[in-house]
Design an enzyme around this catalytic site. Structure first.
Site, PDB file in Angstrom:
ATOM      1  N   TYR A  23       0.808  -1.226   0.000  1.00 32.94           N
ATOM      2  CA  TYR A  23       0.000   0.000   0.000  1.00 32.94           C
ATOM      3  C   TYR A  23       0.840   1.275   0.000  1.00 32.94           C
ATOM      4  O   TYR A  23       0.466   2.286  -0.598  1.00 32.94           O
ATOM      5  CB  TYR A  23      -0.945  -0.011   1.212  1.00 32.94           C
ATOM      6  CG  TYR A  23      -2.156  -0.869   0.964  1.00 32.94           C
ATOM      7  CD1 TYR A  23      -3.042  -0.555  -0.062  1.00 32.94           C
ATOM      8  CD2 TYR A  23      -2.426  -1.991   1.734  1.00 32.94           C
ATOM      9  CE1 TYR A  23      -4.149  -1.337  -0.318  1.00 32.94           C
ATOM     10  CE2 TYR A  23      -3.534  -2.780   1.495  1.00 32.94           C
ATOM     11  CZ  TYR A  23      -4.398  -2.446   0.469  1.00 32.94           C
ATOM     12  OH  TYR A  23      -5.500  -3.227   0.216  1.00 32.94           O
ATOM     13  N   PHE A  69      12.829  -0.062   4.471  1.00 30.90           N
ATOM     14  CA  PHE A  69      13.923  -0.838   5.054  1.00 30.90           C
ATOM     15  C   PHE A  69      14.171  -2.002   4.124  1.00 30.90           C
ATOM     16  O   PHE A  69      13.499  -3.026   4.218  1.00 30.90           O
ATOM     17  CB  PHE A  69      13.477  -1.329   6.433  1.00 30.90           C
ATOM     18  CG  PHE A  69      14.608  -1.586   7.388  1.00 30.90           C
ATOM     19  CD1 PHE A  69      15.869  -1.068   7.190  1.00 30.90           C
ATOM     20  CD2 PHE A  69      14.396  -2.358   8.526  1.00 30.90           C
ATOM     21  CE1 PHE A  69      16.897  -1.291   8.081  1.00 30.90           C
ATOM     22  CE2 PHE A  69      15.421  -2.595   9.440  1.00 30.90           C
ATOM     23  CZ  PHE A  69      16.677  -2.059   9.204  1.00 30.90           C
ATOM     24  N   ALA A  73      12.733   2.898  10.147  1.00 35.16           N
ATOM     25  CA  ALA A  73      11.796   3.997  10.411  1.00 35.16           C
ATOM     26  C   ALA A  73      11.475   4.140  11.896  1.00 35.16           C
ATOM     27  O   ALA A  73      11.029   5.205  12.342  1.00 35.16           O
ATOM     28  CB  ALA A  73      10.498   3.768   9.631  1.00 35.16           C
ATOM     29  N   ALA A  90       4.673  -2.301   7.760  1.00 35.46           N
ATOM     30  CA  ALA A  90       4.284  -3.636   8.226  1.00 35.46           C
ATOM     31  C   ALA A  90       5.594  -4.308   8.583  1.00 35.46           C
ATOM     32  O   ALA A  90       6.407  -4.575   7.701  1.00 35.46           O
ATOM     33  CB  ALA A  90       3.562  -4.399   7.131  1.00 35.46           C
ATOM     34  N   TYR A 101      -7.605 -12.026  13.357  1.00 36.95           N
ATOM     35  CA  TYR A 101      -7.241 -10.659  12.951  1.00 36.95           C
ATOM     36  C   TYR A 101      -7.859  -9.612  13.881  1.00 36.95           C
ATOM     37  O   TYR A 101      -7.221  -9.174  14.830  1.00 36.95           O
ATOM     38  CB  TYR A 101      -7.596 -10.388  11.461  1.00 36.95           C
ATOM     39  CG  TYR A 101      -6.778  -9.220  10.964  1.00 36.95           C
ATOM     40  CD1 TYR A 101      -5.604  -9.405  10.241  1.00 36.95           C
ATOM     41  CD2 TYR A 101      -7.125  -7.906  11.300  1.00 36.95           C
ATOM     42  CE1 TYR A 101      -4.805  -8.334   9.863  1.00 36.95           C
ATOM     43  CE2 TYR A 101      -6.337  -6.832  10.939  1.00 36.95           C
ATOM     44  CZ  TYR A 101      -5.189  -7.047  10.216  1.00 36.95           C
ATOM     45  OH  TYR A 101      -4.406  -5.980   9.864  1.00 36.95           O
ATOM     46  N   VAL A 155      -3.004  -9.550  -1.456  1.00 32.41           N
ATOM     47  CA  VAL A 155      -1.780 -10.341  -1.344  1.00 32.41           C
ATOM     48  C   VAL A 155      -0.599  -9.384  -1.224  1.00 32.41           C
ATOM     49  O   VAL A 155      -0.306  -8.628  -2.147  1.00 32.41           O
ATOM     50  CB  VAL A 155      -1.575 -11.212  -2.608  1.00 32.41           C
ATOM     51  CG1 VAL A 155      -0.306 -12.038  -2.474  1.00 32.41           C
ATOM     52  CG2 VAL A 155      -2.779 -12.083  -2.856  1.00 32.41           C
TER      53      VAL A 155
HETATM   54  P1  NAD Z   1       4.221  -4.532   2.846  1.00 32.33           P
HETATM   55  O1  NAD Z   1       4.905  -5.652   3.532  1.00 32.33           O
HETATM   56  O2  NAD Z   1       3.878  -4.712   1.413  1.00 32.33           O
HETATM   57  O3  NAD Z   1       5.122  -3.184   2.977  1.00 32.33           O
HETATM   58  C1  NAD Z   1       5.648  -2.791   4.212  1.00 32.33           C
HETATM   59  C2  NAD Z   1       6.557  -1.578   4.060  1.00 32.33           C
HETATM   60  O4  NAD Z   1       7.113  -1.284   5.356  1.00 32.33           O
HETATM   61  C3  NAD Z   1       7.764  -1.782   3.125  1.00 32.33           C
HETATM   62  O5  NAD Z   1       8.004  -0.593   2.408  1.00 32.33           O
HETATM   63  C4  NAD Z   1       8.928  -2.028   4.085  1.00 32.33           C
HETATM   64  O6  NAD Z   1      10.227  -1.658   3.588  1.00 32.33           O
HETATM   65  C5  NAD Z   1       8.517  -1.104   5.214  1.00 32.33           C
HETATM   66  N1  NAD Z   1       9.178  -1.417   6.496  1.00 32.33           N
HETATM   67  C6  NAD Z   1       9.046  -2.532   7.265  1.00 32.33           C
HETATM   68  N2  NAD Z   1       9.808  -2.411   8.388  1.00 32.33           N
HETATM   69  C7  NAD Z   1      10.415  -1.203   8.311  1.00 32.33           C
HETATM   70  C8  NAD Z   1      11.300  -0.492   9.159  1.00 32.33           C
HETATM   71  N3  NAD Z   1      11.724  -0.985  10.325  1.00 32.33           N
HETATM   72  N4  NAD Z   1      11.733   0.722   8.749  1.00 32.33           N
HETATM   73  C9  NAD Z   1      11.336   1.259   7.565  1.00 32.33           C
HETATM   74  N5  NAD Z   1      10.463   0.643   6.745  1.00 32.33           N
HETATM   75  C10 NAD Z   1      10.030  -0.570   7.098  1.00 32.33           C
HETATM   76  O7  NAD Z   1       2.953  -4.181   3.734  1.00 32.33           O
HETATM   77  P2  NAD Z   1       1.418  -3.846   3.371  1.00 32.33           P
HETATM   78  O8  NAD Z   1       0.657  -5.109   3.272  1.00 32.33           O
HETATM   79  O9  NAD Z   1       1.327  -2.844   2.276  1.00 32.33           O
HETATM   80  O10 NAD Z   1       0.953  -3.175   4.760  1.00 32.33           O
HETATM   81  C11 NAD Z   1       1.032  -1.794   5.015  1.00 32.33           C
HETATM   82  C12 NAD Z   1      -0.053  -1.421   6.009  1.00 32.33           C
HETATM   83  O11 NAD Z   1      -1.330  -1.707   5.451  1.00 32.33           O
HETATM   84  C13 NAD Z   1       0.032  -2.216   7.333  1.00 32.33           C
HETATM   85  O12 NAD Z   1      -0.340  -1.356   8.396  1.00 32.33           O
HETATM   86  C14 NAD Z   1      -1.035  -3.281   7.156  1.00 32.33           C
HETATM   87  O13 NAD Z   1      -1.551  -3.755   8.380  1.00 32.33           O
HETATM   88  C15 NAD Z   1      -2.078  -2.486   6.368  1.00 32.33           C
HETATM   89  N6  NAD Z   1      -3.075  -3.295   5.652  1.00 32.33           N
HETATM   90  C16 NAD Z   1      -2.677  -4.333   4.838  1.00 32.33           C
HETATM   91  C17 NAD Z   1      -3.643  -5.097   4.195  1.00 32.33           C
HETATM   92  C18 NAD Z   1      -3.266  -6.261   3.313  1.00 32.33           C
HETATM   93  O14 NAD Z   1      -4.130  -7.072   2.994  1.00 32.33           O
HETATM   94  N7  NAD Z   1      -2.046  -6.367   2.887  1.00 32.33           N
HETATM   95  C19 NAD Z   1      -5.017  -4.787   4.336  1.00 32.33           C
HETATM   96  C20 NAD Z   1      -5.363  -3.695   5.113  1.00 32.33           C
HETATM   97  C21 NAD Z   1      -4.387  -2.956   5.781  1.00 32.33           C
END
Ligand code: NAD
Length: 392
Positions: free
Chosen positions: A52, A73, A111, A141, A236, A275
Site C-alpha cells: 500500500y 527498510f 523507520a 508492516a 485478525y 496479497v
Molecule cells: P508490505 O509488507 O507490502 O510493505 C511494508 C513496508 O514497510 C515496506 O516498504 C517495508 O520496507 C517497510 N518497512 C518494514 N519495516 C520497516 C522499518 N523498520 N523501517 C522502515 N520501513 C520498514 O505491507 P502492506 O501489506 O502494504 O501493509 C502496510 C499497512 O497496510 C500495514 O499497516 C497493514 O496492516 C495495512 N493493511 C494491509 C492489508 C493487506 O491485505 N495487505 C489490508 C489492510 C491494511
C-alpha cells in the site's frame, strides 16, 4: 545471473529487478491515467517500497505530480544475493519520478529509529518546496521494532486472544487445504505486537515533525487498518494484530489533537485484504483472499493496491468534499466493496463448502499465487526470465 524464484516458507528470497521495475511501471501507467486536481504536492510515505505504501507513493507522484520522500527498510544486492523486491521497486520508482521532473528522495533505514526521523526532517527542510509536507502516509508492516529509547526489541505475532482458534487454511504454493489450530497469545505477546504494529511510532513521527515545524497547515496523515469478515475475527480483528490496530486508531485521535492548531487531521483508512508480503504470513487469510478474489473478479470489483490507493486519493482524501467521507467511527472505508453484504454472504457459503476436491470452483488460488510471485517481480508478461541479468 539468471534469477529464479526461491521459496522459503512464506517468503521468496530472490527478487527480479526487471520484473519489479515492470510492476512499478504498470502502476505508474495506471496512476497517470487518473490525474487528480487539488491534491497535495509534497508527500512523505513511511513504508514506501511495497504494498500500500508504494501504491500511495506512485499515486501521489503520478496522479498528483507530487514531490515525495519515501522511507523503507530494504536490502541491496550483494554477491550472488539479489536485492529485496522493495529495493528494486524503489529504484524503479525513483528513475521514473526523476524522468517526470519530480523531486524524489529516499531514506533506506529503520523507520522506528530516531536517525531516520531526523534524516527525513532534514530532507524536508532542505529539499521540499517551502520546507514542509502536506501529507504523511504511514504504511509500515514490520515483524520487529527496536524501541528508540530503551533499545529493547519487540516482536509481533499473529495469534488469537483468549482461546485457540481452529479453521481452514491453505498452502497457496501447493493448493492443499488443511485445518490449522493457532494457540492463543500470552499477555506479553499481545503487548509486544501493539508495540510493533500499534500507533506509538506513528505518533513519534508526527511529534518529531511537528516539533521541527515541517508539517504544513491543514496537512493530513493516514495509517492503514483492516477489519475483514467475522470468520477471520479471531485471528485478525479480535487477535493480537487487532489490538495493535485499536492502538493505531487511538493514536490517530491523539495525532489529530496534536495537529489541530494547524488544522491538520489523522485518518485511519480500512483497506481491502490483498496479497502482500505481510498478509501472506497470516494463517487462514490466504484462503479467504483466494475466495474473495474469485468472487470480486467475477463481479468486476477486484482492486489491487494501486487501484485502491488511487480511489482513496481521488474519491476520499482529495475529492474536494469537506469533510472527507468516513464511517461512524471516523474511518475511511476502502474495504467497502470487500465488505458488501451480498458478497460476504457468498464468501460464507463458499467457506463452508470448500474442500480439497473443489478448491478451483471456489477459490482463485492461481490468482493468489501469481500475485504473490509478482510481489517479487516474477511471472510478468514481457519479461524474459531466462536472460542473464547483469548488475542486479
Ligand atoms: P508490505 O509488507 O507490502 O510493505 C511494508 C513496508 O514497510 C515496506 O516498504 C517495508 O520496507 C517497510 N518497512 C518494514 N519495516 C520497516 C522499518 N523498520 N523501517 C522502515 N520501513 C520498514 O505491507 P502492506 O501489506 O502494504 O501493509 C502496510 C499497512 O497496510 C500495514 O499497516 C497493514 O496492516 C495495512 N493493511 C494491509 C492489508 C493487506 O491485505 N495487505 C489490508 C489492510 C491494511
Amino acid at each position: 545471473m539468471v534469477i529464479k524464484p526461491k521459496m522459503r516458507g512464506f517468503i521468496c528470497t530472490t527478487a527480479h529487478p526487471l520484473g519489479c521495475a515492470e510492476n512499478v511501471r504498470r502502476q505508474v501507467e495506471y496512476a497517470k491515467s487518473n490525474p487528480i486536481q487539488g491534491a497535495p504536492k509534497r508527500v512523505l510515505i513511511i513504508g514506501s517500497s511495497a504494498g500500500y505504501g508504494l501504491a500511495c507513493r506512485i499515486a501521489a507522484a503520478f496522479c498528483c505530480s507530487a514531490d515525495t520522500i519515501g522511507v523503507f527498510f530494504e536490502r541491496e544486492a550483494s554477491g550472488s544475493r539479489t536485492a529485496t523486491a522493495g529495493w528494486y521497486n524503489s529504484r524503479a520508482f525513483e528513475q521514473l519520478a526523476k524522468e517526470a521532473g519530480l523531486l524524489c528522495e529516499s531514506v533506506n533505514g529503520d523507520a522506528f529509529g530516531d536517525e531516520a526521523k531526523q534524516e527525513v526532517i532534514r530532507l524536508i527542510k532542505d529539499k521540499m518546496p517551502g520546507g514542509k509536507v502536506d501529507s504523511i502516509i504511514y504504511s509500515l508492516a514490520a515483524p520487529k521494532r527496536r524501541d528508540p529509547v530503551t533499545g529493547e526489541v519487540y516482536s509481533s505475532v499473529i495469534k488469537p486472544i483468549g482461546g485457540a482458534y481452529q479453521n481452514k487454511t491453505i498452502d497457496f504454493h501447493t493448493g492443499e487445504l488443511s485445518e490449522v489450530t493457532i494457540e492463543p497469545a500470552a499477555a506479553d505477546e499481545i503487548a509486544q505486537t501493539v508495540k510493533v504494529m500499534g500507533g506509538e511510532d506513528w505518533l513519534l513521527w508526527i511529534k518529531a515533525m511537528s516539533g521541527a515545524g515541517v508539517i504544513e497547515q491543514n496537512a493530513v496523515t493516514v495509517a492503514f487498518s483492516y477489519i475483514g469478515p467475522s470468520l477471520t475475527y479471531p485471528v485478525y480483528k479480535d487477535g493480537t494484530i487487532g489490538k495493535a490496530k485499536e492502538d493505531l486508531e487511538e493514536k490517530s485521535k491523539q495525532i489529530t489533537a496534536l495537529l489541530s492548531p494547524i488544522g491538520g487531521k489523522a485518518f485511519i483508512a480500512v483497506n481491502k485484504a490483498l496479497v502482500t508480503q505481510a498478509s501472506s504470513a497470516i494463517p487462514v487469510v490466504p484462503l479467504y483472499i483466494s475466495i474473495l478474489y474469485k468472487l470480486m473478479k467475477e463481479k468486476g470489483t477486484h482492486e489491487d493496491c494501486i487501484r485502491q490507493m488511487v480511489r482513496m486519493f481521488k474519491d476520499r482524501l482529495y475529492a474536494g468534499k469537506a469533510p472527507v467521507p468516513v464511517d461512524e467511527a471516523g474511518r475511511i472505508r476502502m474495504d467497502d466493496w470487500e465488505m458488501e453484504p451480498s458478497l460476504q454472504e457468498e464468501i460464507s457459503r463458499a467457506w463452508s463448502d470448500v474442500n480439497n476436491e473443489n478448491t478451483g470452483e471456489y477459490a482463485d488460488i492461481e490468482g493468489y499465487r501469481d500475485d504473490f510471485l509478482r510481489l517479487f517481480g516474477f511471472g510478468l508478461s514481457g519479461i524474459d526470465y531466462d536472460v542473464d541479468v547483469k548488475n542486479f
